[in-house]
Design a protein around this motif. Structure first.
Motif, PDB file in Angstrom:
ATOM      1  N   ALA A  59      -1.914  29.376 -48.647  1.00  0.00           N
ATOM      2  CA  ALA A  59      -0.742  28.653 -48.161  1.00  0.00           C
ATOM      3  C   ALA A  59       0.322  28.463 -49.232  1.00  0.00           C
ATOM      4  CB  ALA A  59      -1.155  27.298 -47.603  1.00  0.00           C
ATOM      5  N   SER A  60      -0.113  28.150 -50.460  1.00  0.00           N
ATOM      6  CA  SER A  60       0.852  27.843 -51.501  1.00  0.00           C
ATOM      7  C   SER A  60       1.496  29.070 -52.105  1.00  0.00           C
ATOM      8  CB  SER A  60       0.169  27.040 -52.620  1.00  0.00           C
ATOM      9  OG  SER A  60      -0.847  27.819 -53.227  1.00  0.00           O
ATOM     10  N   HIS A  61       1.053  30.261 -51.689  1.00  0.00           N
ATOM     11  CA  HIS A  61       1.597  31.483 -52.273  1.00  0.00           C
ATOM     12  C   HIS A  61       2.443  32.271 -51.281  1.00  0.00           C
ATOM     13  CE1 HIS A  61      -0.553  31.390 -56.167  1.00  0.00           C
ATOM     14  NE2 HIS A  61      -1.378  30.618 -55.468  1.00  0.00           N
ATOM     15  N   GLY A  62       2.851  31.645 -50.196  1.00  0.00           N
ATOM     16  CA  GLY A  62       3.806  32.262 -49.297  1.00  0.00           C
ATOM     17  C   GLY A  62       3.268  33.368 -48.426  1.00  0.00           C
ATOM     18  N   SER A  63       1.978  33.405 -48.154  1.00  0.00           N
ATOM     19  CA  SER A  63       1.457  34.478 -47.310  1.00  0.00           C
ATOM     20  C   SER A  63       1.576  34.161 -45.830  1.00  0.00           C
ATOM     21  CB  SER A  63      -0.017  34.751 -47.652  1.00  0.00           C
ATOM     22  OG  SER A  63      -0.808  33.632 -47.348  1.00  0.00           O
ATOM     23  N   ARG A  82      -1.900  43.375 -43.124  1.00  0.00           N
ATOM     24  CA  ARG A  82      -2.915  44.419 -43.251  1.00  0.00           C
ATOM     25  C   ARG A  82      -3.138  44.777 -44.720  1.00  0.00           C
ATOM     26  NH1 ARG A  82       0.115  46.665 -38.745  1.00  0.00           N
ATOM     27  NH2 ARG A  82      -1.021  46.292 -36.808  1.00  0.00           N
ATOM     28  N   GLN A  83      -2.036  44.826 -45.474  1.00  0.00           N
ATOM     29  CA  GLN A  83      -2.196  45.155 -46.893  1.00  0.00           C
ATOM     30  C   GLN A  83      -2.965  44.055 -47.616  1.00  0.00           C
ATOM     31  OE1 GLN A  83       1.353  46.119 -49.117  1.00  0.00           O
ATOM     32  NE2 GLN A  83       0.227  46.352 -51.027  1.00  0.00           N
ATOM     33  N   VAL A  84      -2.644  42.808 -47.317  1.00  0.00           N
ATOM     34  CA  VAL A  84      -3.369  41.694 -47.949  1.00  0.00           C
ATOM     35  C   VAL A  84      -4.857  41.803 -47.664  1.00  0.00           C
ATOM     36  CG1 VAL A  84      -3.791  39.201 -47.810  1.00  0.00           C
ATOM     37  CG2 VAL A  84      -1.445  40.049 -48.026  1.00  0.00           C
ATOM     38  N   ASN A  85      -5.204  42.069 -46.413  1.00  0.00           N
ATOM     39  CA  ASN A  85      -6.613  42.141 -46.042  1.00  0.00           C
ATOM     40  C   ASN A  85      -7.319  43.339 -46.674  1.00  0.00           C
ATOM     41  OD1 ASN A  85      -6.597  39.787 -44.518  1.00  0.00           O
ATOM     42  ND2 ASN A  85      -5.979  40.831 -42.657  1.00  0.00           N
ATOM     43  N   SER A  86      -6.617  44.456 -46.805  1.00  0.00           N
ATOM     44  CA  SER A  86      -7.231  45.610 -47.461  1.00  0.00           C
ATOM     45  C   SER A  86      -7.396  45.343 -48.953  1.00  0.00           C
ATOM     46  CB  SER A  86      -6.407  46.886 -47.220  1.00  0.00           C
ATOM     47  OG  SER A  86      -5.103  46.775 -47.745  1.00  0.00           O
ATOM     48  N   GLU A  87      -6.486  44.570 -49.527  1.00  0.00           N
ATOM     49  CA  GLU A  87      -6.636  44.186 -50.930  1.00  0.00           C
ATOM     50  C   GLU A  87      -7.864  43.296 -51.112  1.00  0.00           C
ATOM     51  OE1 GLU A  87      -1.827  44.234 -51.954  1.00  0.00           O
ATOM     52  OE2 GLU A  87      -2.967  42.366 -52.119  1.00  0.00           O
ATOM     53  N   LEU A  88      -8.112  42.415 -50.158  1.00  0.00           N
ATOM     54  CA  LEU A  88      -9.305  41.569 -50.214  1.00  0.00           C
ATOM     55  C   LEU A  88     -10.562  42.426 -50.206  1.00  0.00           C
ATOM     56  CD1 LEU A  88      -8.359  38.717 -47.698  1.00  0.00           C
ATOM     57  CD2 LEU A  88      -8.392  38.589 -50.189  1.00  0.00           C
ATOM     58  N   GLU A  89     -10.570  43.458 -49.367  1.00  0.00           N
ATOM     59  CA  GLU A  89     -11.715  44.350 -49.303  1.00  0.00           C
ATOM     60  C   GLU A  89     -11.926  45.060 -50.644  1.00  0.00           C
ATOM     61  OE1 GLU A  89     -13.862  44.528 -47.087  1.00  0.00           O
ATOM     62  OE2 GLU A  89     -12.945  43.664 -45.304  1.00  0.00           O
ATOM     63  N   LEU A  90     -10.839  45.509 -51.245  1.00  0.00           N
ATOM     64  CA  LEU A  90     -10.938  46.219 -52.515  1.00  0.00           C
ATOM     65  C   LEU A  90     -11.481  45.307 -53.603  1.00  0.00           C
ATOM     66  CD1 LEU A  90     -10.475  48.580 -54.405  1.00  0.00           C
ATOM     67  CD2 LEU A  90      -8.066  47.920 -54.566  1.00  0.00           C
ATOM     68  N   ASP A 102      -0.095  40.630 -52.740  1.00  0.00           N
ATOM     69  CA  ASP A 102      -0.363  39.309 -53.310  1.00  0.00           C
ATOM     70  C   ASP A 102      -0.544  39.481 -54.812  1.00  0.00           C
ATOM     71  OD1 ASP A 102      -1.585  36.890 -54.222  1.00  0.00           O
ATOM     72  OD2 ASP A 102      -2.255  36.466 -52.178  1.00  0.00           O
ATOM     73  N   ALA A 103       0.323  38.866 -55.592  1.00  0.00           N
ATOM     74  CA  ALA A 103       0.282  39.022 -57.040  1.00  0.00           C
ATOM     75  C   ALA A 103      -1.034  38.552 -57.634  1.00  0.00           C
ATOM     76  CB  ALA A 103       1.438  38.259 -57.684  1.00  0.00           C
ATOM     77  N   ARG A 104      -1.684  37.600 -56.990  1.00  0.00           N
ATOM     78  CA  ARG A 104      -2.963  37.108 -57.494  1.00  0.00           C
ATOM     79  C   ARG A 104      -4.037  38.184 -57.412  1.00  0.00           C
ATOM     80  NH1 ARG A 104      -4.406  32.562 -53.802  1.00  0.00           N
ATOM     81  NH2 ARG A 104      -3.513  34.071 -52.367  1.00  0.00           N
ATOM     82  N   HIS A 105      -3.958  38.995 -56.387  1.00  0.00           N
ATOM     83  CA  HIS A 105      -4.920  40.086 -56.241  1.00  0.00           C
ATOM     84  C   HIS A 105      -4.773  41.086 -57.388  1.00  0.00           C
ATOM     85  CE1 HIS A 105      -5.012  39.339 -51.597  1.00  0.00           C
ATOM     86  NE2 HIS A 105      -5.523  38.351 -52.303  1.00  0.00           N
ATOM     87  N   GLN A 106      -3.543  41.374 -57.747  1.00  0.00           N
ATOM     88  CA  GLN A 106      -3.300  42.291 -58.866  1.00  0.00           C
ATOM     89  C   GLN A 106      -3.845  41.711 -60.164  1.00  0.00           C
ATOM     90  OE1 GLN A 106       0.842  43.008 -59.760  1.00  0.00           O
ATOM     91  NE2 GLN A 106       0.388  44.835 -60.943  1.00  0.00           N
ATOM     92  N   THR A 107      -3.595  40.423 -60.396  1.00  0.00           N
ATOM     93  CA  THR A 107      -4.075  39.767 -61.607  1.00  0.00           C
ATOM     94  C   THR A 107      -5.595  39.817 -61.687  1.00  0.00           C
ATOM     95  OG1 THR A 107      -2.169  38.262 -61.616  1.00  0.00           O
ATOM     96  CG2 THR A 107      -4.093  37.607 -62.911  1.00  0.00           C
ATOM     97  N   MET A 108      -6.259  39.556 -60.563  1.00  0.00           N
ATOM     98  CA  MET A 108      -7.715  39.601 -60.527  1.00  0.00           C
ATOM     99  C   MET A 108      -8.239  41.012 -60.773  1.00  0.00           C
ATOM    100  SD  MET A 108      -8.408  37.084 -57.267  1.00  0.00           S
ATOM    101  CE  MET A 108     -10.117  37.608 -57.116  1.00  0.00           C
ATOM    102  N   ALA A 109      -7.595  41.991 -60.158  1.00  0.00           N
ATOM    103  CA  ALA A 109      -8.046  43.380 -60.308  1.00  0.00           C
ATOM    104  C   ALA A 109      -8.016  43.810 -61.766  1.00  0.00           C
ATOM    105  CB  ALA A 109      -7.180  44.298 -59.456  1.00  0.00           C
ATOM    106  N   TRP A 110      -6.917  43.507 -62.445  1.00  0.00           N
ATOM    107  CA  TRP A 110      -6.799  43.924 -63.834  1.00  0.00           C
ATOM    108  C   TRP A 110      -7.747  43.150 -64.733  1.00  0.00           C
ATOM    109  CZ3 TRP A 110      -5.179  48.365 -65.087  1.00  0.00           C
ATOM    110  CH2 TRP A 110      -4.200  49.014 -64.324  1.00  0.00           C
ATOM    111  N   ALA A 111      -8.008  41.895 -64.401  1.00  0.00           N
ATOM    112  CA  ALA A 111      -8.970  41.111 -65.177  1.00  0.00           C
ATOM    113  C   ALA A 111     -10.366  41.708 -65.049  1.00  0.00           C
ATOM    114  CB  ALA A 111      -8.968  39.656 -64.700  1.00  0.00           C
TER     115      ALA A 111
END
Length: 203
Positions: free
Chosen positions: A42-46, A55-63, A86-95
Motif C-alpha cells: 500500500a505504501s509503495h503506490g501499487s 501482471r508484471q508485479v506478480n511475475s516479479e514475485l514469482e521470480l 516495483d523498485a523493492r523487488h529490484q533491490t531484493m534481487a540484487w541483494a
C-alpha cells in the motif's frame, strides 16, 4: 511543432501489435492468490496499477520466490537490464545475487531481508516452483522470460511516451535522437515478439 523538420526514417520491423496480447502471456494477474499482505504494498503506490503492471508485479514475485531457493539457476546477465515494476523487488534481487556462491537459501533470504523489511512475506508468495518439481530449471526459465517480457513492454511504453513528448514540445527536429529511440524500439519489439512466442508456446 516544426512541420518542415525531416522525420526520421523508420525501418520496417515488428509492430507493437505483433507481440501476443497481455492476456495471452502468463496469467500472473490475480494478486488475491498470493499470500503477501496487501498492506505490504500500500505504501509503495501499487494500488490502482494497470492490468499489465499488476501482471508484471506478480511475475516479479514469482521470480524472487524462485531465486530464494534456486539462486544458482538465475543468470545475472538475464535480469541485469530488467525494468522492474516495483523498485523493492529490484533491490531484493540484487541483494540476493550479491550473496557468495554456494549461499544457502537461508542466507539468500537474509540478504533480501537486510534491504527490505517485508522480504519474508514477499518471498513466500511464489507458487510456480514447489518442492519436488522435476523440471525446476524450465519453470524458472519461464518465470524469467515472463518478467523479461513485461520489462520490455515497459521500456517500449517509455520510448513511445518520450517520442510523443518530444513531438508535442516541438523537438522533432532532433532527428538523431528520434532515430536512436526508434531503433531501440524496433529491437525491443523484436525481443518482445520472441519472448511472447516462447511463452505462449510453453517452451
Amino acid at each position: 511543432y516544426n512541420s518542415a523538420a525531416k522525420a526520421p526514417t523508420y525501418v520496417e520491423g515488428p509492430s507493437y501489435d505483433d507481440a501476443p496480447p497481455y492476456d495471452e502471456v502468463p496469467p500472473y494477474d490475480d494478486p488475491s492468490s498470493y499470500s503477501v499482505s496487501t498492506d505490504a504494498y500500500a505504501s509503495h503506490g501499487s494500488q490502482g496499477l494497470s492490468a499489465e503492471d499488476r501482471r508484471q508485479v506478480n511475475s516479479e514475485l514469482e521470480l524472487l520466490s524462485a531465486m530464494a531457493t534456486n539462486l544458482s539457476l538465475v543468470r545475472e546477465d538475464r535480469i541485469a537490464d530488467f525494468v522492474w515494476a516495483d523498485a523493492r523487488h529490484q533491490t531484493m534481487a540484487w541483494a540476493m545475487l550479491a550473496t557468495p556462491e554456494g549461499a544457502t537459501p537461508a542466507q539468500v533470504v537474509a540478504a533480501a531481508a537486510a534491504v527490505e523489511p517485508n522480504a519474508a512475506a514477499i518471498l513466500s508468495s511464489g507458487r510456480v516452483i514447489s518442492e519436488g518439481n522435476s523440471d525446476t530449471r524450465r519453470s524458472l526459465e519461464f518465470i524469467v522470460d515472463t518478467v523479461d517480457y513485461y520489462s520490455v513492454q515497459r521500456k517500449l511504453r517509455e520510448i513511445r511516451s518520450n517520442l510523443r513528448s518530444s513531438s508535442y514540445a516541438g523537438e522533432s527536429s532532433d532527428g538523431t535522437l528520434a532515430e536512436e529511440q526508434l531503433a531501440a524500439a524496433q529491437a525491443l519489439q523484436t525481443r518482445a515478439l520472441e519472448l511472447g512466442k516462447r511463452l505462449t508456446s510453453g517452451q
